[in-house]
Design a protein around this motif. Structure first.
Motif: not given
Length: 575
Positions: A101-112, A265-268, A406-414
């Motif tokens: 869904f988001t840029v931080p999610e990509f970063v978190g998954e790719r860089f484990y 822009v990327i999220i689009r 970034a706050i709800s999906h990447d910090l709270i859920k992620g």
């Protein structure tokens, strides 16, 4: 019909349209809130992306900057447009294939690493909050003049509108609203340009009018402008540059990679159904953006010429202050245009010398004031107001969604609560959005500078932190979590340190003034251009740290291979 009434009618109609779309497209799930359900058509997404991208800085400030910077203002055109080429070729299809869904999610998954995800969230918020300040300034400027309310009231109205359609609709509501906003802003930008081009050159196409002769004369428009500005002591419009070649190059590069790294822009590109659609969507976005960006140089030159001809109607003769036109009086009320009679002769003396200059012109007024200066019909002036607001609100909504996601999906859920229910996550998203709007509004009430100056800094921050980690995440299997984290921290830290070392000059557009205060710049590179240098630090640190720390796990290397190589590649080769 008088201007104020027309403006209320046209702007009010667009606001009703935006809110109506938000109610119709209300998000009912987290997927609809974050990525509009992932089913947006590439052409529609391209139009929404163009509106998301063309902010108050593009609509209001860019032409104003070029009007006063001349040829040197081309850094914005080249940098912002070129960034989309990088985005379409190097990032959009691969990120869409990754499927998050988001840029931080990509970063978190790719860089484990959750730490990498958190650092990406911090970088995203810093860049996005800096960017959104410029949009709030644009809302306040447009409302303040055309609805005849003070800046603070105009900003609060804009915040309420964004709250209604962004919090309710999420990405789904924002996407369809941005399609409507693109139509409004592009009509509002091109229609006055056509009128003024006809008025000055007789040619209805502004891009051609810029290189045409003036009506009733054999003198070319740009030659006339060069003559007018140089007679008053300003630099020649068509040869004026911003610093030396290195500064121009680094500034352009910073804007390019900053564009490709902007999270809103990327999220689009996560909103389209297929990987191929991501690249197609970026191509259409570039087409829709080009309509405005190829018009901007003409708007800039014509606005500057109209302004100069107003305050200096004849060579060696200045306009008497008590004979100033109505448009001048209207903009004086906003405080963005001001006269200070230093020599007491009652005439407006406009010069590049701050000790003798008596006219203060905020660059942000040029696009909005130009139709009034040219005495265009009231409905055109009202349409420009609606377009300026559409540009500012569309980008503000996209930025606020990126922050709230970034706050709800990447910090709270992620990170904090991975087991949160979808209903609670959606609620957290809306609360995060409301909080982001409140913070953006506060910063808009206390803006650090003019819109495009603030935005240029945001590009530098995105360039130095987000773009490198995405590039390395996609194209290098050997960058590990330690390298990615160290690179992001180094890139954004170096950029912020350099910026705050020169904080007193960050938002000033006058190049001579910048030069006087920036004698200790690094190789003559100004603060707003330093993002590219920060990106270089990011790459170097990431590779160096990855060399001396644990190797990237094999499953992550396989993931990079899967994202980077098209499905079925090599399948037809005989073994």
């Amino acid at each position: 019909m008088e201007l104020k009434t027309l403006t209320y009618l046209i702007v009010g109609a667009t606001f009703v349209l935006y809110i109506g779309i938000a109610i119709w497209a209300r998000a009912g799930s987290t997927k609809e809130f974050y990525v509009a359900g992932g089913g947006i058509h590439p052409i529609a997404n391209g139009m929404a992306t163009a509106a998301d991208w063309m902010s108050a800085a593009s609509f209001i400030s860019m032409a104003g900057l070029i009007a006063f910077m001349g040829y040197g203002g081309s850094v914005f055109l080249m940098g912002w447009t070129g960034g989309y080429v990088l985005l379409a070729l190097l990032l959009a299809p691969y990120l869409r294939k990754f499927g998050k869904f988001t840029v931080p999610e990509f970063v978190g998954e790719r860089f484990y690493s959750n730490t990498a995800r958190i650092v990406a969230v911090v970088c995203l918020i810093i860049a996005s909050v800096t960017y959104v300040i410029g949009q709030m300034k644009g809302v306040g400027v447009a409302f303040g003049r055309f609805l005849e309310v003070d800046y603070s009231t105009g900003l609060l109205i804009g915040m309420c509108i964004v709250f209604l359609y962004a919090v309710m609709g999420g990405m789904k509501g924002i996407t369809y609203t941005q399609i409507a906003q693109y139509c409004v802003l592009i009509l509002a930008y091109t229609i006055p340009a056509i009128f003024i081009s006809l008025q000055l050159t007789g040619n209805p196409i502004p891009q051609i009018g810029l290189g045409s002769t003036m009506n009733g004369s054999n003198v070319y428009l740009l030659d006339r402008l060069d003559q007018v500005v140089t007679e008053l002591g300003f630099s020649q419009y068509t040869t004026q540059v911003r610093g030396d070649t290195l500064n121009m190059f680094v500034y352009t590069l910073s804007l390019m990679i900053g564009t490709a790294g902007l999270p809103h822009v990327i999220i689009r590109f996560f909103t389209v159904p297929k990987v191929r659609d991501a690249r197609t969507s970026a191509g259409w976005a570039l087409v829709f953006i080009a309509i405005l960006y190829t018009t901007a140089p003409a708007v800039s030159a014509m606005a500057r010429l109209n302004l100069m001809d107003t305050v200096n109607p004849e060579v060696g003769k200045n306009l008497a202050y008590d004979q100033r036109p109505d448009w001048f009086k209207n903009w004086e009320k906003t405080g963005l245009l001001a006269f200070d009679d230093k020599n007491g002769d009652g005439n407006i003396q406009y010069t590049p010398d701050s000790t003798t200059n008596e006219l203060k012109v905020d660059r942000d007024i040029m696009v909005l004031a130009n139709p009034e200066i040219a005495k265009l019909p009231n409905w055109v002036i009202a349409l420009v107001a609606a377009g300026g607001l559409a540009a500012a609100l569309s980008t503000a909504a996209g930025l606020l969604l990126a922050i709230s996601s970034a706050i709800s999906h990447d910090l709270i859920k992620g990170v904090i609560n991975p087991n949160i229910t979808e209903k609670k996550e959606l609620l957290a998203s809306r609360i995060s959005m409301a909080a982001a709007i409140a913070v953006a509004g506060y910063l808009g009430l206390n803006p650090p500078g003019f819109a495009a100056g603030t935005v240029a800094l945001a590009f530098g921050l995105a360039a130095s932190s987000i773009f490198p980690v995405l590039m390395m995440g996609i194209f290098s299997k050997n960058i590990n979590k330690e390298g990615a984290i160290a690179g992001m921290v180094a890139g954004i830290s170096v950029t912020l340190f350099y910026v705050f070392q020169h904080k007193g000059i960050l938002f000033i557009a006058d190049w001579k003034y910048l030069q006087n205060l920036g004698s200790n710049w690094f190789f003559g590179i100004e603060p707003n251009a330093f993002g590219a240098v920060g990106a270089l630090f990011n790459f170097i640190v990431a590779f160096a740290v990855s060399k001396v720390t644990a190797e990237t796990p094999q499953e992550v290397k396989d993931l990079v291979e899967h994202v980077r190589i098209p499905s079925g590649a090599g399948a037809s080769i005989d073994h």
